[in-house]
Design a protein around this motif. Structure first.
Motif, PDB file in Angstrom:
ATOM      1  N   ARG A  37      80.284  50.188  29.089  1.00 49.58           N
ATOM      2  CA  ARG A  37      79.453  51.341  28.758  1.00 49.58           C
ATOM      3  C   ARG A  37      79.396  51.454  27.243  1.00 49.58           C
ATOM      4  NH1 ARG A  37      79.253  55.165  33.302  1.00 49.58           N
ATOM      5  NH2 ARG A  37      79.116  56.877  31.848  1.00 49.58           N
ATOM      6  N   GLY A  70      79.771  53.859  24.009  1.00 49.25           N
ATOM      7  CA  GLY A  70      80.362  55.132  23.613  1.00 49.25           C
ATOM      8  C   GLY A  70      79.661  55.709  22.394  1.00 49.25           C
ATOM      9  N   LYS A  87      77.679  67.868  17.060  1.00 48.51           N
ATOM     10  CA  LYS A  87      76.633  68.755  17.564  1.00 48.51           C
ATOM     11  C   LYS A  87      76.711  70.076  16.816  1.00 48.51           C
ATOM     12  CE  LYS A  87      74.613  70.873  21.542  1.00 48.51           C
ATOM     13  NZ  LYS A  87      74.826  71.572  22.738  1.00 48.51           N
ATOM     14  N   ARG A 100      81.663  65.588  19.591  1.00 50.07           N
ATOM     15  CA  ARG A 100      81.471  65.258  21.008  1.00 50.07           C
ATOM     16  C   ARG A 100      81.604  63.756  21.219  1.00 50.07           C
ATOM     17  NH1 ARG A 100      78.332  69.505  23.708  1.00 50.07           N
ATOM     18  NH2 ARG A 100      79.074  71.369  22.650  1.00 50.07           N
ATOM     19  N   TYR A 101      82.008  63.374  22.403  1.00 46.21           N
ATOM     20  CA  TYR A 101      82.074  61.968  22.794  1.00 46.21           C
ATOM     21  C   TYR A 101      81.410  61.843  24.157  1.00 46.21           C
ATOM     22  CZ  TYR A 101      83.674  57.489  24.345  1.00 46.21           C
ATOM     23  OH  TYR A 101      83.696  56.213  24.825  1.00 46.21           O
ATOM     24  N   GLU A 102      80.586  60.835  24.276  1.00 44.24           N
ATOM     25  CA  GLU A 102      79.914  60.588  25.549  1.00 44.24           C
ATOM     26  C   GLU A 102      79.866  59.091  25.789  1.00 44.24           C
ATOM     27  OE1 GLU A 102      75.926  62.126  27.835  1.00 44.24           O
ATOM     28  OE2 GLU A 102      76.445  62.921  25.878  1.00 44.24           O
ATOM     29  N   SER A 103      80.044  58.699  27.020  1.00 41.97           N
ATOM     30  CA  SER A 103      80.023  57.300  27.418  1.00 41.97           C
ATOM     31  C   SER A 103      78.910  57.112  28.444  1.00 41.97           C
ATOM     32  CB  SER A 103      81.383  56.935  28.022  1.00 41.97           C
ATOM     33  OG  SER A 103      81.342  55.661  28.568  1.00 41.97           O
ATOM     34  N   LEU A 104      77.967  56.219  28.140  1.00 37.85           N
ATOM     35  CA  LEU A 104      76.805  56.029  29.017  1.00 37.85           C
ATOM     36  C   LEU A 104      76.577  54.551  29.308  1.00 37.85           C
ATOM     37  CD1 LEU A 104      74.314  58.390  27.161  1.00 37.85           C
ATOM     38  CD2 LEU A 104      75.550  58.898  29.267  1.00 37.85           C
ATOM     39  N   THR A 137      71.120  54.023  31.697  1.00 36.69           N
ATOM     40  CA  THR A 137      70.805  55.432  31.420  1.00 36.69           C
ATOM     41  C   THR A 137      70.145  55.577  30.057  1.00 36.69           C
ATOM     42  OG1 THR A 137      72.631  56.205  32.783  1.00 36.69           O
ATOM     43  CG2 THR A 137      71.798  57.739  31.138  1.00 36.69           C
TER      44      THR A 137
END
Length: 51
Positions: free
Chosen positions: A6, A8, A13, A30-34, A38
């Motif tokens: 994925r 990262g 924000k 913020r941290y988001e894994s996609l 997506t």
């Protein structure tokens, strides 16, 4: 690229918060894994070769 294939994202924000008439600037980390599917709206998907 992460070990789980994925992607990262670490980003900041901005939220402008009003608290009892006082205006405070609030920044959250913020941290988001996609998965790539997506991120590309289904146009691409990850393909990895294994031995």
């Amino acid at each position: 690229m992460q070990q789980d294939h994925r992607i990262g994202f670490l980003y900041e924000k901005y939220d402008h918060v009003t608290n009892l008439g006082d205006m405070n600037d609030v920044y959250d980390i913020r941290y988001e894994s996609l998965p790539i599917s997506t991120i590309t709206n289904g146009e691409y998907e990850a393909a990895f070769l294994t031995e």
